[in-house]
Scaffold this motif. Structure first.
Motif, PDB file in Angstrom:
ATOM      1  N   PHE B 173      -5.437   4.989  -6.339  1.00  0.00           N
ATOM      2  CA  PHE B 173      -4.978   4.548  -5.028  1.00  0.00           C
ATOM      3  C   PHE B 173      -6.026   3.664  -4.352  1.00  0.00           C
ATOM      4  O   PHE B 173      -5.747   2.538  -3.923  1.00  0.00           O
ATOM      5  CB  PHE B 173      -4.669   5.788  -4.176  1.00  0.00           C
ATOM      6  N   PHE B 174      -7.265   4.153  -4.301  1.00  0.00           N
ATOM      7  CA  PHE B 174      -8.304   3.380  -3.629  1.00  0.00           C
ATOM      8  C   PHE B 174      -8.662   2.127  -4.421  1.00  0.00           C
ATOM      9  O   PHE B 174      -8.894   1.071  -3.843  1.00  0.00           O
ATOM     10  CB  PHE B 174      -9.538   4.251  -3.380  1.00  0.00           C
ATOM     11  N   ALA B 175      -8.673   2.249  -5.721  1.00  0.00           N
ATOM     12  CA  ALA B 175      -9.010   1.088  -6.550  1.00  0.00           C
ATOM     13  C   ALA B 175      -7.951  -0.012  -6.403  1.00  0.00           C
ATOM     14  O   ALA B 175      -8.281  -1.192  -6.306  1.00  0.00           O
ATOM     15  CB  ALA B 175      -9.154   1.507  -8.005  1.00  0.00           C
ATOM     16  N   ASP B 176      -6.678   0.378  -6.370  1.00  0.00           N
ATOM     17  CA  ASP B 176      -5.593  -0.603  -6.185  1.00  0.00           C
ATOM     18  C   ASP B 176      -5.772  -1.356  -4.878  1.00  0.00           C
ATOM     19  O   ASP B 176      -5.590  -2.565  -4.807  1.00  0.00           O
ATOM     20  CB  ASP B 176      -4.233   0.108  -6.125  1.00  0.00           C
ATOM     21  N   ALA B 177      -6.103  -0.599  -3.851  1.00  0.00           N
ATOM     22  CA  ALA B 177      -6.220  -1.210  -2.534  1.00  0.00           C
ATOM     23  C   ALA B 177      -7.396  -2.172  -2.466  1.00  0.00           C
ATOM     24  O   ALA B 177      -7.404  -3.109  -1.672  1.00  0.00           O
ATOM     25  CB  ALA B 177      -6.359  -0.128  -1.470  1.00  0.00           C
ATOM     26  N   LEU B 178      -8.389  -1.942  -3.302  1.00  0.00           N
ATOM     27  CA  LEU B 178      -9.571  -2.814  -3.291  1.00  0.00           C
ATOM     28  C   LEU B 178      -9.374  -4.072  -4.127  1.00  0.00           C
ATOM     29  O   LEU B 178     -10.157  -5.002  -4.026  1.00  0.00           O
ATOM     30  CB  LEU B 178     -10.784  -2.051  -3.826  1.00  0.00           C
ATOM     31  N   ARG B 179      -8.335  -4.077  -4.980  1.00  0.00           N
ATOM     32  CA  ARG B 179      -8.205  -5.153  -5.953  1.00  0.00           C
ATOM     33  C   ARG B 179      -8.153  -6.533  -5.280  1.00  0.00           C
ATOM     34  O   ARG B 179      -8.898  -7.431  -5.641  1.00  0.00           O
ATOM     35  CB  ARG B 179      -6.980  -4.921  -6.833  1.00  0.00           C
ATOM     36  N   ARG B 180      -7.264  -6.682  -4.300  1.00  0.00           N
ATOM     37  CA  ARG B 180      -7.131  -7.996  -3.657  1.00  0.00           C
ATOM     38  C   ARG B 180      -8.388  -8.418  -2.891  1.00  0.00           C
ATOM     39  O   ARG B 180      -8.868  -9.534  -3.084  1.00  0.00           O
ATOM     40  CB  ARG B 180      -5.890  -8.052  -2.781  1.00  0.00           C
ATOM     41  N   PRO B 181      -8.927  -7.528  -2.040  1.00  0.00           N
ATOM     42  CA  PRO B 181     -10.147  -7.957  -1.334  1.00  0.00           C
ATOM     43  C   PRO B 181     -11.291  -8.333  -2.276  1.00  0.00           C
ATOM     44  O   PRO B 181     -12.155  -9.119  -1.908  1.00  0.00           O
ATOM     45  CB  PRO B 181     -10.534  -6.739  -0.491  1.00  0.00           C
TER      46      PRO B 181
END
Lengths: 237, 237
Positions: B173-181
């Motif tokens: 979950f956290f890794a996915d959210a960091l992908r774009r930034p």
């Protein structure tokens, strides 16, 4: 490299009215917010609506949502500004996501351990003992705690001080947001540790080893000692 | 332990109308959402407004906000349901928070490293080589990559496969959210690696060491090899 100076990725060709899902619109606003940067003003509603080819009503609806989250702030007669969220605002947004996606406290505890391990490694590598003063104070409070409650408080202070001392705002941001979802689980685990004196001295020793590894600038040892401080208590009796 | 079965923490004594800040109201809704659990129905607007002692207008406004984020869904004639967000919805919420708080890509990269290190440690501890098949496939693609682009793609696949193989939804979950930034920063770093053949073989070797440490069930070695795969490229020329 400054992230603020980075131009937004090229927008996909805008499509008219109905084909924009709210998510696409939010995503574009999000990119605009990142490009504009904290403290600065968004383009006018009219300019934004034109650029994205959406109705001003649809745009205003999304801006309101971001205002509600504390990410944007409308100043009458001036415009809409990007807000620097305080940590409670950040935590709230993340809490909402966590609350609505069914992550378990046990899974989230892995994330907290991951963040603290990173903090310990960065601290060990920094070689700046001055930053460790609050961590040592919490360790001493753990070592001299008489009641289970004192031990619990000092234990939490130790972990918070460690994360804070690393001085990396992204680590603190995620850790802050995890604090509330994890409170119940950590209270339960600490209570289980405190029920057995052997557990308690083992845990205090693990914290001491962690402190010493960080102070000695030994990232590998800090990493394994950190894991020990997160280990589930032996014997739940 | 099931988090859904956990009762919400005792609500602070409700106060009337104006003294409720939107944040308090959202926080209470958030606790209600967590207690109710994904897929289930919230209490009626009337019951909720009474319990929290706020106007139904104020409540409806906040529910709308959570609907806009995809956390709640109103079904006409039935009620308001807690939604299981898909990962893009989750990522969006986190992205919004990240976009509005001025975290730098470099700080965020620490978080990504922390999550991957945790994944590597959990994988090494699990001792289930079957899960490593996609990681090995990505490693082989890195080793046989001819163009810089092939190498970049295989490198990203390796890291994603590692995180996914750990099977911990909170880490993903956290890794996915960091992908774009993080996309821009990682593209830049990978390009710097690819400019110098020495960097590239050093990085491929680091990935191979990481894979072998995880496959051999060695968390400490996996941890330090992981750090090497995140090391900034030598020589930016």
């Amino acid at each position: 490299m400054s992230d603020k100076a980075t131009p937004a990725p090229a927008a996909p060709a805008p499509v008219t009215g109905e084909r924009w899902s709210p998510d696409h619109l939010i995503r574009h606003l999000c990119e605009t917010i990142r490009t504009v940067g904290v403290g600065n003003r968004l383009p006018s509603e009219r300019a934004l609506a034109e650029r994205l080819d959406v109705s001003r009503t649809a745009l205003r609806d999304r801006i309101q949502l971001l205002e509600g989250l504390g990410i944007l702030r409308r100043v009458p007669g001036s415009g809409t500004y990007v807000q620097a969220l305080d940590s409670s605002g950040l935590a709230l947004v993340l809490e909402l996501a966590v609350a609505a996606c069914g992550l378990t406290a046990t899974d989230l505890l892995s994330v907290r351990a991951a963040l603290e391990r990173q903090a310990a490694i960065e601290l060990a590598a920094a070689g700046d003992p001055g930053r460790l003063t609050p961590v040592r104070a919490a360790l001493e409070a753990m070592e001299t705690a008489v009641t289970a409650e004192e031990n619990d408080t000092a234990d939490r202070e130790f972990h918070d001080a460690l994360l804070c001392a690393a001085g990396n705002p992204a680590l603190s941001f995620f850790a802050d947001a995890l604090r509330r979802p994890l409170r119940e689980l950590t209270t339960e685990r600490n209570a289980a540790v405190n029920r057995l004196p052997d557990n308690r001295s083992r845990m205090t020793a693990a914290h001491r080893t962690l402190y010493r590894a960080v102070a000695a600038g030994n990232p590998a040892e800090a990493s394994s000692a950190l894991d020990e401080t997160f280990r589930a208590p032996h014997g739940n009796g």
